[in-house]
Scaffold this active site. Structure first.
Site, PDB file in Angstrom:
ATOM      1  N   LYS A  75       0.809  -1.230   0.000  1.00  0.00           N
ATOM      2  CA  LYS A  75       0.000   0.000   0.000  1.00  0.00           C
ATOM      3  C   LYS A  75       0.844   1.284   0.000  1.00  0.00           C
ATOM      4  CE  LYS A  75      -4.180  -1.778   2.279  1.00  0.00           C
ATOM      5  NZ  LYS A  75      -5.114  -1.580   3.387  1.00  0.00           N
ATOM      6  N   THR A 161       4.384  -0.494  19.800  1.00  0.00           N
ATOM      7  CA  THR A 161       5.655   0.182  19.514  1.00  0.00           C
ATOM      8  C   THR A 161       5.424   1.685  19.659  1.00  0.00           C
ATOM      9  OG1 THR A 161       6.070  -1.564  17.920  1.00  0.00           O
ATOM     10  CG2 THR A 161       7.539   0.334  17.836  1.00  0.00           C
ATOM     11  N   GLY A 252     -15.565  -4.584  11.675  1.00  0.00           N
ATOM     12  CA  GLY A 252     -15.002  -3.978  10.465  1.00  0.00           C
ATOM     13  C   GLY A 252     -15.689  -4.384   9.166  1.00  0.00           C
TER      14      GLY A 252
HETATM   15  P1  NDP Z   1      -0.310  -3.132  10.070  1.00  0.00           P
HETATM   16  O1  NDP Z   1       0.606  -4.299  10.004  1.00  0.00           O
HETATM   17  O2  NDP Z   1      -0.001  -1.905   9.310  1.00  0.00           O
HETATM   18  O3  NDP Z   1      -0.477  -2.692  11.624  1.00  0.00           O
HETATM   19  C1  NDP Z   1      -0.706  -3.659  12.616  1.00  0.00           C
HETATM   20  C2  NDP Z   1      -0.963  -2.975  13.959  1.00  0.00           C
HETATM   21  O4  NDP Z   1      -1.304  -3.994  14.908  1.00  0.00           O
HETATM   22  C3  NDP Z   1       0.242  -2.230  14.512  1.00  0.00           C
HETATM   23  O5  NDP Z   1      -0.192  -1.128  15.250  1.00  0.00           O
HETATM   24  C4  NDP Z   1       0.880  -3.304  15.430  1.00  0.00           C
HETATM   25  O6  NDP Z   1       1.641  -2.760  16.460  1.00  0.00           O
HETATM   26  C5  NDP Z   1      -0.379  -3.922  16.000  1.00  0.00           C
HETATM   27  N1  NDP Z   1      -0.121  -5.271  16.513  1.00  0.00           N
HETATM   28  C6  NDP Z   1       0.101  -6.390  15.774  1.00  0.00           C
HETATM   29  N2  NDP Z   1       0.291  -7.446  16.605  1.00  0.00           N
HETATM   30  C7  NDP Z   1       0.197  -6.964  17.864  1.00  0.00           C
HETATM   31  C8  NDP Z   1       0.291  -7.561  19.152  1.00  0.00           C
HETATM   32  N3  NDP Z   1       0.518  -8.869  19.298  1.00  0.00           N
HETATM   33  N4  NDP Z   1       0.103  -6.789  20.246  1.00  0.00           N
HETATM   34  C9  NDP Z   1      -0.150  -5.459  20.111  1.00  0.00           C
HETATM   35  N5  NDP Z   1      -0.250  -4.826  18.917  1.00  0.00           N
HETATM   36  C10 NDP Z   1      -0.076  -5.574  17.813  1.00  0.00           C
HETATM   37  O7  NDP Z   1      -1.744  -3.713   9.685  1.00  0.00           O
HETATM   38  P2  NDP Z   1      -3.038  -2.902   9.168  1.00  0.00           P
HETATM   39  O8  NDP Z   1      -3.127  -1.618   9.905  1.00  0.00           O
HETATM   40  O9  NDP Z   1      -3.043  -2.880   7.688  1.00  0.00           O
HETATM   41  O10 NDP Z   1      -4.202  -3.887   9.629  1.00  0.00           O
HETATM   42  C11 NDP Z   1      -4.598  -3.970  10.980  1.00  0.00           C
HETATM   43  C12 NDP Z   1      -5.928  -4.722  11.040  1.00  0.00           C
HETATM   44  O11 NDP Z   1      -6.909  -3.969  10.325  1.00  0.00           O
HETATM   45  C13 NDP Z   1      -5.895  -6.103  10.373  1.00  0.00           C
HETATM   46  O12 NDP Z   1      -6.616  -6.987  11.210  1.00  0.00           O
HETATM   47  C14 NDP Z   1      -6.634  -5.883   9.062  1.00  0.00           C
HETATM   48  O13 NDP Z   1      -7.295  -7.059   8.618  1.00  0.00           O
HETATM   49  C15 NDP Z   1      -7.633  -4.825   9.464  1.00  0.00           C
HETATM   50  N6  NDP Z   1      -8.134  -4.020   8.345  1.00  0.00           N
HETATM   51  C16 NDP Z   1      -9.471  -3.969   8.159  1.00  0.00           C
HETATM   52  C17 NDP Z   1     -10.001  -3.232   7.142  1.00  0.00           C
HETATM   53  C18 NDP Z   1     -11.480  -3.229   6.925  1.00  0.00           C
HETATM   54  O14 NDP Z   1     -11.926  -2.822   5.847  1.00  0.00           O
HETATM   55  N7  NDP Z   1     -12.277  -3.623   7.909  1.00  0.00           N
HETATM   56  C19 NDP Z   1      -9.136  -2.441   6.224  1.00  0.00           C
HETATM   57  C20 NDP Z   1      -7.728  -2.516   6.547  1.00  0.00           C
HETATM   58  C21 NDP Z   1      -7.254  -3.296   7.572  1.00  0.00           C
HETATM   59  P3  NDP Z   1       3.214  -2.444  16.242  1.00  0.00           P
HETATM   60  O15 NDP Z   1       3.250  -1.104  15.582  1.00  0.00           O
HETATM   61  O16 NDP Z   1       3.771  -2.436  17.603  1.00  0.00           O
HETATM   62  O17 NDP Z   1       3.761  -3.530  15.372  1.00  0.00           O
END
Ligand code: NDP
Length: 302
Positions: A75, A161, A252
């Site tokens: 993206k 983070t 979502g």
């Molecule tokens: P990213 O990889 O960009 O971000 C992931 C986020 O989740 C970060 O803030 C990360 O924290 C956090 N995270 C992941 N694992 C953990 C953990 N074990 N404990 C705490 N925090 C955690 O992903 P996206 O933002 O693209 O997607 C996030 C969610 O949104 C997904 O489930 C995706 O399916 C959903 N989504 C839904 C959409 C919809 O239309 N409904 C559209 C887009 C996404 P850190 O920064 O510390 O790594």
């Protein structure tokens, strides 16, 4: 459907680029939209490695693709291969929709449009409200820009983070005049109660289906509404805990459907009627709940 009317020499191609791509719901979503709209088009998934992105984007343009979606992990990198980028997508810093123009593909972000529509139809009004945003990835970026655009009074960022939360706050503060703060997960239980909480992390889906980013469920007391960007499972632990405290809970799914409809609208320069959008949503929620995406309800999880 008569296959001769839909797949012939006039069929317009659309698709999605990602890696992996097999899990993507977009082919089902977009082909349902094409069919409901009676448009002679087809939408297909493409698995593309990061190193091949430029060739893929240029190749799909050369092949006459009218529109594309872009998903994880491309993206941001795709922005290097576009002729221009819409202002909101620029603000979000990510593109999930490409539209063919004379000079190349133009980039848009419809995640933010899908979230906006979901807030609207589910009557989540953030104007003048104190909000807490959990996460600092792609979905959180869209949510943060939307909260600023809709006039939230305050945005509190929480992320595993801390540096990423700080960076997102800094970015949003460059155009948002409301109050902002960054806190840790440990601080959220004693911090001033927000009106609305959004989970924009991936915690609660996949392997971690029994987990919630909010470990102490008493946190939800006196919170008005919670939104989870996750849609598989249909009801995450985060939403299930919040429901017990009487919060309005939205998953979502509407965001997902309406980001797809918004892409279609951009590609075709039209507005899909509310009635047709509801028909699309009903058809797809039936598919989901019948297990088309192996969707599971929280109370079915052992
Ligand atoms: P990213 O990889 O960009 O971000 C992931 C986020 O989740 C970060 O803030 C990360 O924290 C956090 N995270 C992941 N694992 C953990 C953990 N074990 N404990 C705490 N925090 C955690 O992903 P996206 O933002 O693209 O997607 C996030 C969610 O949104 C997904 O489930 C995706 O399916 C959903 N989504 C839904 C959409 C919809 O239309 N409904 C559209 C887009 C996404 P850190 O920064 O510390 O790594």
């Amino acid at each position: 459907m008569n296959i001769f009317d839909f797949y012939n020499g006039h069929t317009k191609p659309y698709g999605i680029i990602g890696n992996p791509i097999e899990h993507s719901f977009s082919p089902v979503l977009q082909n349902t939209i094409l069919q409901k709209m009676g448009f002679n088009g087809v939408y297909v998934p493409f698995r593309v490695d990061e190193k091949d992105m430029q060739k893929a984007v240029e190749g799909l343009y050369a092949l006459g693709f009218e529109g594309l979606n872009v998903t994880v992990p491309h993206k941001i990198s795709v922005m290097n291969y576009l002729c221009c980028i819409d202002d909101t997508a620029e603000k979000v810093g990510a593109v999930n929709t490409l539209k063919r123009t004379e000079n190349g593909f133009k980039g848009y972000n419809t995640d933010i449009l899908g979230l906006k529509k979901s807030f609207y139809i589910n009557k989540i009004d953030v104007k003048g409200k104190k909000t807490m945003l959990i996460g600092a990835g792609g979905a959180a970026n869209s949510a943060a820009v939307l909260l600023s655009q809709l006039g939230a009074e305050k945005i509190v960022f929480v992320n595993r983070t801390n540096e990423k939360a700080e960076a997102l706050r800094k970015h949003i503060s460059s155009f948002y005049s409301g109050e902002t703060d960054v806190i840790s997960f440990d601080d959220m239980y004693t911090y001033e109660k927000p009106d609305i909480v959004i989970n924009a992390t991936s915690v609660g889906m996949g392997e971690g289906v029994w987990e919630s980013p909010v470990k102490e469920s008493g946190f939800f007391k006196d919170i008005n509404a919670v939104f989870d960007v996750i849609y598989i499972p249909w009801e995450t632990k985060f939403l299930n805990d919040a429901k017990k405290y009487g919060c309005k809970c939205v998953n979502g799914f509407d965001m997902l459907i309406y980001q797809g409809i918004a892409s279609y609208e951009i590609w075709h320069d039209i507005s899909v009627s509310d009635e047709t959008a509801l028909e699309i949503k009903d058809a797809l929620s039936e598919y989901f709940l019948k297990g088309g995406k192996k969707a599971v309800k929280r109370n079915e999880i052992k």
